[in-house]
Design an enzyme around this catalytic site. Structure first.
Site, PDB file in Angstrom:
ATOM      1  N   LYS A 144       2.495   1.237  -1.835  1.00 35.13           N
ATOM      2  CA  LYS A 144       1.676   0.019  -1.822  1.00 35.13           C
ATOM      3  C   LYS A 144       1.159  -0.304  -3.221  1.00 35.13           C
ATOM      4  CE  LYS A 144       0.185   0.859   2.934  1.00 35.13           C
ATOM      5  NZ  LYS A 144      -0.928   1.278   3.812  1.00 35.13           N
ATOM      6  N   ASP A 182       2.941   6.893   0.844  1.00 34.47           N
ATOM      7  CA  ASP A 182       2.801   5.539   1.384  1.00 34.47           C
ATOM      8  C   ASP A 182       1.820   4.735   0.540  1.00 34.47           C
ATOM      9  OD1 ASP A 182       3.327   3.601   3.622  1.00 34.47           O
ATOM     10  OD2 ASP A 182       1.160   3.793   3.845  1.00 34.47           O
TER      11      ASP A 182
END
Length: 355
Positions: A225, A221
């Site tokens: 980003k 994750d």
């Protein structure tokens, strides 16, 4: 001269019609916001979860949506949802993707090319394969808008600031920071006095992690980003060009979620050793994302000194330190809460209203 009556602003404001995909914690928080005066110019015309969908009658409030979906029998099919947008007569038609589903993410270019704006918290496309990013850029060339503030920092003004700097001729040189609210909380708390597994159970109970914490602990994750920020800054990075350090032991990466949760203690000894090593060096552990001028990108555990900006974070704070050609001597730092359904939902609503 006779007086001219002026209608209240709410009566003349252009209406925005939206379809909501995803009624998890973020989707539900957005439904709450859609029922407030701030969203008075926004009409929710349809909603869907992973299995069911419902086209809303005019008199249904957003608060009733989750219950109606639970009782519904209409299987998932995009066509009726988009037809509801088309039938709304609204000036702006928006698909809101509040899921984390890669399949939904893959449809973003299709919706944009068809003339719908897309507002999303879903990082799967923009932070996935480089081909998906390029498809997204091509799809927005026709003038539709991709609202992505919720994909990074739960709506902290990271992407908007970066884009403004680029429009002014500035360029990103390096990037460093803590991009995960859950990992921020865990390593802000972890001082060796309690097993890491115990803190992880607390974080999960408090809602700081995904139901399966491997989504956070894997680093994937954070990598997504980092890719979204880097690509917005002009770095054509592929997903395979980010070095990712997973905190999940190899033996637990492919087991089912229940088995993983039963064996969290397997995390303790490796992290205890890393913590002890950092402490011996007078440092603390933080899970950092880094990008240098050559486009080398890495996410993983780093030992940082007590006076390092990331060592002074608290709670679920995210931190983004941007060094640019103009912010060179001292980086531009954006910091604040980086997790939570309410602030993520606010970022989604902000992008809708900005249209």
């Amino acid at each position: 001269m006779s007086a001219v009556a002026i209608a209240p602003l709410a009566d003349v404001a252009p209406r925005t019609a939206v379809v909501l995909l995803g009624t998890g914690v973020v989707g539900r928080a957005l439904l709450t916001l859609l029922g407030t005066p701030a969203a008075r110019t926004v009409r929710l015309v349809a909603a869907a979860n992973s299995r069911r969908q419902h086209v809303l009658p005019d008199d249904m409030s957003p608060a009733e949506v989750v219950e109606r979906l639970a009782r519904g029998r209409e299987d998932r099919d995009d066509a009726p949802l988009l037809a509801a947008l088309d039938a709304s007569g609204a000036t702006r038609k928006v698909v809101i993707d509040a899921t984390a589903c890669a399949i939904e993410g893959s449809r973003h270019p299709e919706w944009l090319a068809a003339g719908y704006h897309v507002v999303t918290a879903n990082k799967a496309l923009a932070g996935g394969q480089l081909s998906g990013w390029r498809a997204l850029q091509k799809a927005t060339a026709g003038g539709t808008i991709y609202g992505d503030a919720a994909t990074v920092g739960a709506g902290l003004p990271v992407l908007s600031t970066l884009r403004r700097l680029r429009h002014c001729g500035d360029s990103l040189l390096t990037l460093e920071g803590v991009f995960s609210g859950s990992l921020s909380w865990l390593f802000n708390q972890y001082d060796g006095s309690r097993p890491f597994s115990s803190l992880l159970r607390d974080a999960r109970r408090l809602g700081f992690t995904e139901p399966d914490p491997r989504s956070d602990l894997s680093g994937e994750d954070v990598a997504r980003k980092l890719l979204i920020i880097a690509r917005n800054a002009g770095f054509a990075l592929g997903s395979d060009e980010v070095e990712v350090e997973s905190l999940v032991p190899a033996a637990l990466r492919d087991v089912d979620p229940a088995a993983f949760l039963d064996r969290l203690e397997a995390l303790d000894e490796p992290l205890r050793e890393r913590h002890a090593q950092a402490k011996a060096h007078g440092k603390v552990l933080r899970y950092l994302a880094r990008l240098n001028q050559r486009g080398r990108a890495r996410v993983g555990l780093v030992e940082v000194a007590p006076d390092h900006p990331a060592a002074r974070l608290s709670g679920t704070d995210n931190q983004f330190a941007l060094t640019t050609t103009r912010y060179h001597a001292t980086p531009l730092v954006i910091q604040g809460p980086g997790a939570g359904p309410e602030i993520t939902a606010q970022a989604l609503l902000g992008d809708i209203l900005a249209l």
